[in-house]
Write a protein that holds these residues in place. Structure first.
Motif, PDB file in Angstrom:
ATOM      1  N   ILE A  31       0.861  -1.188   0.000  1.00  0.00           N
ATOM      2  CA  ILE A  31       0.000   0.000   0.000  1.00  0.00           C
ATOM      3  C   ILE A  31       0.893   1.231   0.000  1.00  0.00           C
ATOM      4  O   ILE A  31       1.756   1.375   0.866  1.00  0.00           O
ATOM      5  N   HIS A  37      -7.009   2.090   1.354  1.00  0.00           N
ATOM      6  CA  HIS A  37      -7.004   0.751   0.770  1.00  0.00           C
ATOM      7  C   HIS A  37      -8.014  -0.127   1.508  1.00  0.00           C
ATOM      8  O   HIS A  37      -8.060  -0.146   2.732  1.00  0.00           O
ATOM      9  N   CYS A 206     -12.547   3.663  -1.258  1.00  0.00           N
ATOM     10  CA  CYS A 206     -11.193   3.202  -1.586  1.00  0.00           C
ATOM     11  C   CYS A 206     -10.724   3.588  -2.968  1.00  0.00           C
ATOM     12  O   CYS A 206     -11.494   3.633  -3.900  1.00  0.00           O
ATOM     13  N   SER A 208      -7.821   1.757  -3.876  1.00  0.00           N
ATOM     14  CA  SER A 208      -7.306   0.435  -4.227  1.00  0.00           C
ATOM     15  C   SER A 208      -7.845  -0.594  -3.234  1.00  0.00           C
ATOM     16  O   SER A 208      -8.196  -0.243  -2.111  1.00  0.00           O
TER      17      SER A 208
END
Ligand code: ADP
Ligand code: MG
Length: 301
Positions: A31, A37, A206, A208
């Motif tokens: 990350i 995330h 988010c 990702s």
């Protein structure tokens, strides 16, 4: 810089019933700093086990984890200072008041004596808990206890904040407060990792995501890319003049039209060239995370 680097992490448990059981299976995740995330997966997927390893509570059976370059096994104490963690289970220090709890935790995380009172007030204001400052933790409602746990985790302004199912079982208004807080902390520079089994929540927050199931990563990457990859292969469009002659394959659906997509860019260009100024709108349909998950696991979440 990477905020979190997980490399080949496995965790096995020895249980009387199941024998050796692999809860987290060769997981690698990175990350980048500044991201929000999402770690997504159904109950029992291994999310909390992974988080316990990131926070130094559990040791991986194999593999390595580092936070901002600090190895959580070799340098647990240093890693903990960089981290704020809101565990899934509510833990309440029943005998103490909200203020006492926060005073104790801020000390443990090295907030200076001079800063503590000010910082506690700030955090309580952010979480709308100011009027509960002198209340004993045991008398707080479930939602307030959860807010107190978030307060504890952000007192020392961690660079990296982990929330394990922060919105499970909370009401709509608290969920929105938590979302707003996550966005604000992120805007101020905190990297966030949170777990959820609400796919809609991940879609909202988010950039990702990592999808896990049975301890394994089944998909990882930028949310928009993943949605695009799994998008339904249909282009939707509307026309001003509905008496136009149509391209082969175009289907009428109520007031709009659908066209089966083979290659997004080319098909868009073909439709635009054919209908020209008569096009009122045109879009491809993005897949929801739920569609993605169903395709990958053949199960609901
Ligand atoms: N201490 C433990 N001993 C044995 N099995 C465990 C232990 N902790 C978790 N598990 C098992 O590991 C799996 C993953 O659990 P968990 O990480 O809590 O999943 P999630 O948070 O995704 O719901 C589950 O099957 C759970 O029963
Ligand atoms: Mg869990």
């Amino acid at each position: 810089m990477q905020s979190l680097t997980i490399t080949g992490v496995t965790k096995t448990f020895e249980t009387p019933k199941k024998g050796i059981f692999t809860a987290v299976d060769n997981v690698s995740i990175t990350i980048e700093e500044g991201k929000i995330h999402g770690l997504l997966g159904p109950n029992g997927a291994g999310k909390s086990t992974l988080i316990s390893m990131i926070s130094g509570i559990l040791k991986p059976t194999s593999g390595t984890i580092s936070i901002l370059g600090v190895d959580v096994v070799a340098e647990t104490e240093a890693a903990k200072k960089l981290l704020g963690i809101v565990p899934q289970e509510i833990v309440a220090e029943v005998a103490f008041t909200v203020e006492e709890v926060l005073y104790y935790f801020s000390g443990m995380y090295g907030v200076s004596e001079a800063d503590r009172r000010v910082r506690i007030r700030e955090v309580l204001r952010e979480l709308d808990l100011e009027d509960k400052m002198h209340e004993r933790a045991r008398f707080l409602s479930g939602g307030m206890k959860r807010r107190l746990m978030i307060a504890k985790a952000i007192l020392h302004r961690p660079k990296f904040l982990i929330l394990d199912e922060p919105t499970a079982g909370v009401d709509v208004s608290l969920r929105q407060k938590i979302w707003a807080m996550v966005r604000r902390l992120n805007a101020e520079g905190t990297t966030i990792l949170f777990t959820t089994h609400y796919l809609e929540e991940a879609e909202n927050l988010c950039e990702s995501i990592t999808l896990i199931d049975h301890g394994k990563v089944i998909k990882d990457g930028n949310l928009k890319d993943i949605q695009q990859e799994f998008s339904k292969n249909i282009i939707h469009f509307e026309l001003f003049d509905r008496s136009a002659t149509h391209l082969a394959g175009v289907q009428e659906t109520g007031n709009a039209y659908e066209y089966p997509m083979t290659a997004l860019g080319e098909d868009m260009a073909k439709l635009t060239a054919h209908y020209g100024d008569n096009l009122k709108s045109i879009r491809s349909e993005a897949a929801s995370l739920e569609d993605v998950f169903l395709k990958l696991t053949n199960s609901g979440v």
